[in-house]
Design an enzyme around this catalytic site. Structure first.
Site, PDB file in Angstrom:
ATOM      1  N   LYS A  52       4.797 -42.122  36.069  1.00 17.08           N
ATOM      2  CA  LYS A  52       5.698 -42.539  37.153  1.00 17.08           C
ATOM      3  C   LYS A  52       6.121 -43.985  36.934  1.00 17.08           C
ATOM      4  O   LYS A  52       7.291 -44.333  37.069  1.00 17.08           O
ATOM      5  CB  LYS A  52       4.995 -42.365  38.514  1.00 17.08           C
ATOM      6  N   GLN A  96      -1.552 -41.234  45.418  1.00 14.35           N
ATOM      7  CA  GLN A  96      -1.779 -40.209  44.398  1.00 14.35           C
ATOM      8  C   GLN A  96      -2.889 -39.260  44.853  1.00 14.35           C
ATOM      9  O   GLN A  96      -3.969 -39.703  45.245  1.00 14.35           O
ATOM     10  CB  GLN A  96      -2.142 -40.881  43.064  1.00 14.35           C
ATOM     11  N   ASP A 121       7.056 -38.907  48.639  1.00 12.90           N
ATOM     12  CA  ASP A 121       6.497 -37.606  48.240  1.00 12.90           C
ATOM     13  C   ASP A 121       6.955 -36.505  49.211  1.00 12.90           C
ATOM     14  O   ASP A 121       6.781 -35.320  48.929  1.00 12.90           O
ATOM     15  CB  ASP A 121       4.960 -37.666  48.243  1.00 12.90           C
TER      16      ASP A 121
END
Ligand code: NAD
Length: 289
Positions: A52, A96, A121
């Site tokens: 990322k 994460q 997200d």
């Protein structure tokens, strides 16, 4: 032999969109910024986070890597999120997953703490609700990336029978809504589904998000089907396979994504688009800057 839906090719188009968005924002003095929080040292998560960051760099997005120790308490993690929520320079926040065992039970509380406008997200209940009722907003990256790929590949979604195997909050369920929003007839299957193969054989578009190596076999699919393989299964130290038996299914399907080289690349590219979208919305809300 099926058409291979090359994730790299579609991800490149999505990344170009994101890069254009970055350039436009930078001319207004805004530099899109993503903060990634990683708790503990799960090796797979570290690889994902590095990917990322690398993609952020490639597109001119600033990225902060906040590595917290395994023993971080929930209060400390929430305090870290609060700080990023309050920081106007940060447009996207990502925690994460998976969280370490001691925090896993509080995952929902953690994800809900992120300012929904910065929730790149798309897991915050507000964004989940927006998806459910069809209001624009930040969408979960993996299913949104897959749907974008279908659009770029000119695969008709409207009126198609779409079958999804897997009902997780991050893939299966949002995928069902995204396809429904585009007028597919959607069937969502899971571990208690009866006659799974029979249902899968009705699919014009099949999405496999099960987490079982080569779970979908050639006898389960209709000739010509479009197969999106979300699964990532490590079957040997250096061998990843999907949830679909690629070699056999690609002889029957009309189009198919490979693993690796398929959906994983779309997920990261979609994240970049989400960061840009979040930065745009926040900039507009602040009256241009
Ligand atoms: P999950 O474990 O949360 O969900 C798996 C789903 O599969 C469940 O809903 C379960 O009901 C269903 N299932 C399990 N066994 C089944 C069976 N025998 N028959 C029918 N359904 C069954 O998994 P997830 O987080 O949705 O991830 C699924 C896969 O996708 C994993 O391999 C994961 O690594 C991968 N993944 C890939 C990306 C990417 O970017 N490519 C992103 C997220 C997840």
């Amino acid at each position: 032999m099926a058409r291979i839906l090359n994730g790299k090719e579609f991800a490149a188009r999505m990344k170009e969109n994101a890069a254009q968005g970055v350039r436009a924002l930078r001319t207004c003095g805004v530099h899109p910024r993503l903060a990634v929080i990683i708790v503990g040292n799960d090796p797979a998560s570290e690889v994902y986070v590095r990917n990322k960051q690398k993609t952020c760099e490639e597109l001119g997005i600033l990225s902060d890597h906040i590595a917290l120790p395994e023993e971080t308490t929930c209060a400390e993690l929430l305090a870290c999120i609060d700080e990023l929520n309050a920081d106007e320079e940060v447009h996207g926040i990502l925690v994460q997953l998976p969280l370490p065992a001691a925090l896993a039970a509080r995952e929902e509380e953690v994800l809900s703490r992120i300012d929904p406008r910065k929730d790149v997200d798309g897991f915050h209940p507000v964004n989940v609700g927006h998806l459910f009722i069809g209001v624009p907003g930040l969408r979960p990256c993996t299913p949104a990336g897959c749907v974008r790929m279908l659009e770029y590949a000119d695969i008709t979604i409207e009126g198609a029978n779409a079958v999804i195997i897997g009902r997780s909050n991050i893939v299966g369920k949002p995928m069902a809504h995204l396809l429904l929003e585009r007028h597919a007839t959607v069937t969502l299957c899971h571990s208690r589904t009866k006659n799974l193969a029979e249902i899968v054989r009705t699919a014009d578009i099949l999405v496999a998000a099960v987490g079982r190596p080569r779970f979908v076999t050639a006898d389960m699919v209709k000739p010509g089907v479009t197969v999106i393989d979300v699964g990532i299964n490590r079957i040997a130290p250096k061998q990843l396979v999907g949830d679909v038996d690629f070699d056999a299914v690609s002889k029957v399907a009309g189009a198919i994504t490979p693993v690796p080289g398929g959906v994983g690349l779309l997920t990261v590219a979609m994240l970049m688009e989400n960061v840009v979208q979040a930065a745009k919305v926040q900039t507009e809300e602040r009256g241009g800057r």
